[in-house]
Design a protein around this motif. Structure first.
Motif, PDB file in Angstrom:
ATOM      1  N   ARG A 229       0.734  -0.841  -0.048  1.00 45.22           N
ATOM      2  CA  ARG A 229       0.456  -0.499   0.131  1.00 45.22           C
ATOM      3  C   ARG A 229       1.054   1.187  -0.324  1.00 45.22           C
ATOM      4  NH1 ARG A 229      -5.338   0.575   3.377  1.00 45.22           N
ATOM      5  NH2 ARG A 229      -6.085  -0.844   2.196  1.00 45.22           N
ATOM      6  N   TYR A 230       2.064   1.297   0.777  1.00 47.22           N
ATOM      7  CA  TYR A 230       2.310   2.590   0.644  1.00 47.22           C
ATOM      8  C   TYR A 230       4.196   2.127   1.071  1.00 47.22           C
ATOM      9  CZ  TYR A 230      -1.290   4.213   2.302  1.00 47.22           C
ATOM     10  OH  TYR A 230      -2.876   5.178   2.664  1.00 47.22           O
ATOM     11  N   PRO A 231       4.662   1.774   0.249  1.00 48.24           N
ATOM     12  CA  PRO A 231       6.549   2.262  -0.966  1.00 48.24           C
ATOM     13  C   PRO A 231       7.271   3.037   0.565  1.00 48.24           C
ATOM     14  CG  PRO A 231       4.683   2.700  -2.448  1.00 48.24           C
ATOM     15  CD  PRO A 231       4.535   3.176  -1.391  1.00 48.24           C
ATOM     16  N   ASP A 232       6.705   3.596   1.110  1.00 46.55           N
ATOM     17  CA  ASP A 232       7.665   4.606   1.815  1.00 46.55           C
ATOM     18  C   ASP A 232       7.535   4.021   3.730  1.00 46.55           C
ATOM     19  OD1 ASP A 232       5.348   5.520   3.253  1.00 46.55           O
ATOM     20  OD2 ASP A 232       5.257   7.291   2.297  1.00 46.55           O
ATOM     21  N   ARG A 233       6.451   3.204   4.028  1.00 44.02           N
ATOM     22  CA  ARG A 233       6.377   2.971   5.333  1.00 44.02           C
ATOM     23  C   ARG A 233       6.593   0.903   6.030  1.00 44.02           C
ATOM     24  NH1 ARG A 233      -0.182   2.993   6.787  1.00 44.02           N
ATOM     25  NH2 ARG A 233       0.333   4.798   6.657  1.00 44.02           N
ATOM     26  N   CYS A 234       7.277   1.459   7.188  1.00 43.09           N
ATOM     27  CA  CYS A 234       7.850   0.616   7.689  1.00 43.09           C
ATOM     28  C   CYS A 234       7.001   0.279   8.771  1.00 43.09           C
ATOM     29  CB  CYS A 234       9.140   0.420   8.535  1.00 43.09           C
ATOM     30  SG  CYS A 234       9.808  -0.270   9.360  1.00 43.09           S
ATOM     31  N   ILE A 235       6.697  -1.398   8.573  1.00 41.62           N
ATOM     32  CA  ILE A 235       6.333  -2.435   8.959  1.00 41.62           C
ATOM     33  C   ILE A 235       6.443  -3.290  10.377  1.00 41.62           C
ATOM     34  CG2 ILE A 235       4.084  -3.827   9.065  1.00 41.62           C
ATOM     35  CD1 ILE A 235       3.428  -3.778   6.349  1.00 41.62           C
ATOM     36  N   VAL A 236       5.870  -2.459  11.951  1.00 42.51           N
ATOM     37  CA  VAL A 236       6.733  -3.596  12.706  1.00 42.51           C
ATOM     38  C   VAL A 236       5.474  -4.739  13.070  1.00 42.51           C
ATOM     39  CG1 VAL A 236       8.083  -3.098  15.189  1.00 42.51           C
ATOM     40  CG2 VAL A 236       8.175  -1.521  13.341  1.00 42.51           C
ATOM     41  N   LEU A 237       5.640  -5.409  13.456  1.00 45.29           N
ATOM     42  CA  LEU A 237       5.270  -6.817  13.443  1.00 45.29           C
ATOM     43  C   LEU A 237       5.862  -6.991  15.556  1.00 45.29           C
ATOM     44  CD1 LEU A 237       5.482  -9.337  10.716  1.00 45.29           C
ATOM     45  CD2 LEU A 237       3.788  -7.578  11.726  1.00 45.29           C
ATOM     46  N   ASN A 238       4.551  -7.002  16.285  1.00 47.07           N
ATOM     47  CA  ASN A 238       5.133  -6.524  17.681  1.00 47.07           C
ATOM     48  C   ASN A 238       4.693  -8.389  17.799  1.00 47.07           C
ATOM     49  OD1 ASN A 238       6.078  -7.003  20.535  1.00 47.07           O
ATOM     50  ND2 ASN A 238       3.558  -6.964  20.928  1.00 47.07           N
ATOM     51  N   ALA A 239       5.299  -9.244  18.268  1.00 49.60           N
ATOM     52  CA  ALA A 239       5.301 -11.185  18.325  1.00 49.60           C
ATOM     53  C   ALA A 239       4.846 -11.481  19.655  1.00 49.60           C
ATOM     54  CB  ALA A 239       6.144 -11.642  17.438  1.00 49.60           C
ATOM     55  N   PRO A 240       4.768 -12.567  20.113  1.00 50.84           N
ATOM     56  CA  PRO A 240       4.906 -13.046  21.958  1.00 50.84           C
ATOM     57  C   PRO A 240       6.087 -12.941  21.922  1.00 50.84           C
ATOM     58  CG  PRO A 240       2.550 -13.808  20.074  1.00 50.84           C
ATOM     59  CD  PRO A 240       3.663 -12.847  19.313  1.00 50.84           C
ATOM     60  N   PRO A 241       6.317 -13.289  22.932  1.00 50.41           N
ATOM     61  CA  PRO A 241       7.711 -13.879  23.355  1.00 50.41           C
ATOM     62  C   PRO A 241       7.816 -15.632  22.651  1.00 50.41           C
ATOM     63  CG  PRO A 241       6.923 -13.472  25.377  1.00 50.41           C
ATOM     64  CD  PRO A 241       5.551 -13.680  24.303  1.00 50.41           C
ATOM     65  N   PHE A 242       9.149 -14.829  21.748  1.00 50.36           N
ATOM     66  CA  PHE A 242       9.762 -16.446  21.370  1.00 50.36           C
ATOM     67  C   PHE A 242       9.842 -17.311  21.387  1.00 50.36           C
ATOM     68  CE2 PHE A 242      13.115 -18.668  18.785  1.00 50.36           C
ATOM     69  CZ  PHE A 242      12.633 -18.590  17.883  1.00 50.36           C
ATOM     70  N   ARG A 243      10.657 -18.083  22.678  1.00 49.16           N
ATOM     71  CA  ARG A 243      10.451 -18.504  23.624  1.00 49.16           C
ATOM     72  C   ARG A 243       9.423 -19.525  24.165  1.00 49.16           C
ATOM     73  NH1 ARG A 243      13.543 -19.007  27.670  1.00 49.16           N
ATOM     74  NH2 ARG A 243      13.725 -17.386  28.980  1.00 49.16           N
ATOM     75  N   GLU A 244       8.588 -19.002  24.364  1.00 48.09           N
ATOM     76  CA  GLU A 244       6.934 -18.702  24.819  1.00 48.09           C
ATOM     77  C   GLU A 244       6.157 -19.830  23.859  1.00 48.09           C
ATOM     78  OE1 GLU A 244       7.030 -18.926  28.617  1.00 48.09           O
ATOM     79  OE2 GLU A 244       9.360 -18.945  28.833  1.00 48.09           O
ATOM     80  N   ASN A 245       6.032 -18.504  22.542  1.00 46.63           N
ATOM     81  CA  ASN A 245       5.174 -19.438  22.187  1.00 46.63           C
ATOM     82  C   ASN A 245       4.701 -19.907  20.987  1.00 46.63           C
ATOM     83  OD1 ASN A 245       2.845 -17.869  23.777  1.00 46.63           O
ATOM     84  ND2 ASN A 245       4.229 -16.390  24.314  1.00 46.63           N
ATOM     85  N   THR A 246       4.666 -20.293  20.273  1.00 47.67           N
ATOM     86  CA  THR A 246       5.080 -21.029  18.366  1.00 47.67           C
ATOM     87  C   THR A 246       4.281 -20.099  17.337  1.00 47.67           C
ATOM     88  OG1 THR A 246       3.157 -22.843  19.264  1.00 47.67           O
ATOM     89  CG2 THR A 246       3.982 -22.862  17.029  1.00 47.67           C
ATOM     90  N   GLU A 247       3.711 -19.025  18.292  1.00 45.30           N
ATOM     91  CA  GLU A 247       3.337 -17.866  17.304  1.00 45.30           C
ATOM     92  C   GLU A 247       4.141 -17.122  16.212  1.00 45.30           C
ATOM     93  OE1 GLU A 247       1.911 -18.176  20.290  1.00 45.30           O
ATOM     94  OE2 GLU A 247      -0.102 -17.774  20.039  1.00 45.30           O
ATOM     95  N   ALA A 248       5.089 -17.089  17.270  1.00 44.21           N
ATOM     96  CA  ALA A 248       6.479 -15.778  16.782  1.00 44.21           C
ATOM     97  C   ALA A 248       7.065 -16.840  16.219  1.00 44.21           C
ATOM     98  CB  ALA A 248       7.480 -15.787  17.842  1.00 44.21           C
ATOM     99  N   ARG A 249       7.441 -18.146  15.808  1.00 44.01           N
ATOM    100  CA  ARG A 249       7.959 -19.338  15.043  1.00 44.01           C
ATOM    101  C   ARG A 249       6.936 -18.863  13.428  1.00 44.01           C
ATOM    102  NH1 ARG A 249      10.845 -22.576  17.269  1.00 44.01           N
ATOM    103  NH2 ARG A 249      11.818 -21.888  19.573  1.00 44.01           N
ATOM    104  N   ILE A 250       5.850 -18.570  13.279  1.00 44.31           N
ATOM    105  CA  ILE A 250       5.026 -18.512  12.229  1.00 44.31           C
ATOM    106  C   ILE A 250       5.142 -17.194  11.977  1.00 44.31           C
ATOM    107  CG2 ILE A 250       2.007 -19.359  11.791  1.00 44.31           C
ATOM    108  CD1 ILE A 250       1.424 -20.360  14.425  1.00 44.31           C
ATOM    109  N   LEU A 251       4.737 -15.668  12.370  1.00 49.62           N
ATOM    110  CA  LEU A 251       5.070 -15.048  12.056  1.00 49.62           C
ATOM    111  C   LEU A 251       6.734 -14.527  11.567  1.00 49.62           C
ATOM    112  CD1 LEU A 251       3.363 -13.124  15.633  1.00 49.62           C
ATOM    113  CD2 LEU A 251       2.543 -13.512  12.967  1.00 49.62           C
ATOM    114  N   GLU A 252       7.591 -15.146  11.641  1.00 50.32           N
ATOM    115  CA  GLU A 252       8.916 -15.073  11.198  1.00 50.32           C
ATOM    116  C   GLU A 252       8.375 -14.965   9.335  1.00 50.32           C
ATOM    117  OE1 GLU A 252      11.649 -16.995   8.873  1.00 50.32           O
ATOM    118  OE2 GLU A 252      10.701 -18.052   9.924  1.00 50.32           O
ATOM    119  N   ARG A 253       7.522 -15.585   9.446  1.00 52.99           N
ATOM    120  CA  ARG A 253       7.570 -15.894   7.553  1.00 52.99           C
ATOM    121  C   ARG A 253       7.178 -14.599   7.054  1.00 52.99           C
ATOM    122  NH1 ARG A 253       2.485 -20.093   7.456  1.00 52.99           N
ATOM    123  NH2 ARG A 253       3.649 -20.938   8.933  1.00 52.99           N
TER     124      ARG A 253
END
Length: 291
Positions: A229-253
């Motif tokens: 949508r915007y070439p000048d925009r940085c997107i920051v994903l805040n993920a759950p703690p890496f060692r405690e949750n599976t979600e961060a491993r999925i969001l890595e992609r």
């Protein structure tokens, strides 16, 4: 990894930064900092960590104009400096110049590593509890402080509801709701933050099946659309703690770069090394030591 070596490296970098600040004299403006350090963070001299302190727009015109794009980012209820200070949100001219410069340096390093165009960076704590959101939010603010860019914080931690305390607009539906409900538009889940050129998307209300939602095709469609949508925009994903949750491993992609937060006194050098090995990706960009 030797814990003593890691700690000594942290102390050495801190002392070097303080000496550099003394040599510079008075604090320079955000624009001067950006102009004077265009090559900071190159592979030749880029450290792999930076120390920091922690405790709606519509579609752009068919011919892209960054000034028009940035002007579309609404901020109807801006925070004042006292409100920013109370929430530990960084701002240009803040008294703690060392913290401000650390975020600037991190911004420059990530941008130089990414090259031209926008990119997505995922931030996840290596600690065992909440605490990554403020750092992720401030990272987005650091990009927003550059008058030529903007940032979007996408909160992907549905287990903690701290984002509302950092923004000046009431939050409603978010990421997980969007993935569940195809009637929701992207516009309906983007909110002003209270900080200029920074918008946010909350995690949403569907926490029970977050792993499956983050794995869904519609989640990929969301991130792809946000990046396009915007070439000048940085997107920051805040993920759950890496060692405690599976979600961060999925969001890595969905991330172009990945940064880990290291809470002071909570994580050993061995755990850091194990986490980087477990990530198994060349997307790893460095560590942020949080005090």
């Amino acid at each position: 990894m030797d814990d003593n070596k890691l700690y000594n490296a942290l102390l050495k970098s801190r002392d070097e930064r303080r000496q550099l600040d003394r040599d510079r004299g008075e604090a320079k403006s955000e624009e001067n900092f950006r102009k004077e350090r265009p090559y900071a963070g190159s592979d030749r001299d880029r450290p792999n960590w930076v120390r920091v302190e922690t405790n709606q727009s519509e579609y752009p015109p068919s011919v892209y104009d960054s000034s028009v794009s940035l002007s579309l980012i609404g901020n109807p209820n801006p925070w004042n400096r006292d409100q920013l200070r109370e929430r530990k949100i960084i701002y240009s001219g803040m008294p703690d110049k060392e913290v401000m410069d650390a975020y600037r340096e991190l911004r420059i390093q990530l941008r130089n590593r990414a090259g031209e165009g926008n990119f997505t960076v995922m931030f996840s704590s290596l600690g065992s509890g909440p605490g990554s959101l403020l750092t992720a939010f401030n990272l987005a603010v650091a990009f927003g402080l550059d008058s030529h860019s903007s940032a979007l914080l996408v909160d992907c931690d549905p287990y903690h509801k701290d984002l509302q305390g950092l923004v000046s607009t009431p939050l409603g539906s978010g990421v997980t709701d969007f993935v569940c409900d195809r009637s929701l538009s992207i516009k309906s889940i983007i909110y002003p933050s209270g900080v200029e050129r920074v918008s946010v998307i909350p995690a949403g209300t569907q926490a029970s099946n977050a792993v499956e939602l983050f794995s869904a095709v519609r989640m990929r469609e969301l991130i792809t659309e946000l990046k396009a949508r915007y070439p000048d925009r940085c997107i920051v994903l805040n993920a759950p703690p890496f060692r405690e949750n599976t979600e961060a491993r999925i969001l890595e992609r969905f991330a172009d770069q990945i940064v880990f937060g290291v809470p002071f006194g909570e994580v050993t050098g061995e755990l850091i090394a194990d986490s980087v090995d477990a990530l198994g990706s060349d997307k790893f960009s460095g560590l942020i030591f949080q005090e």
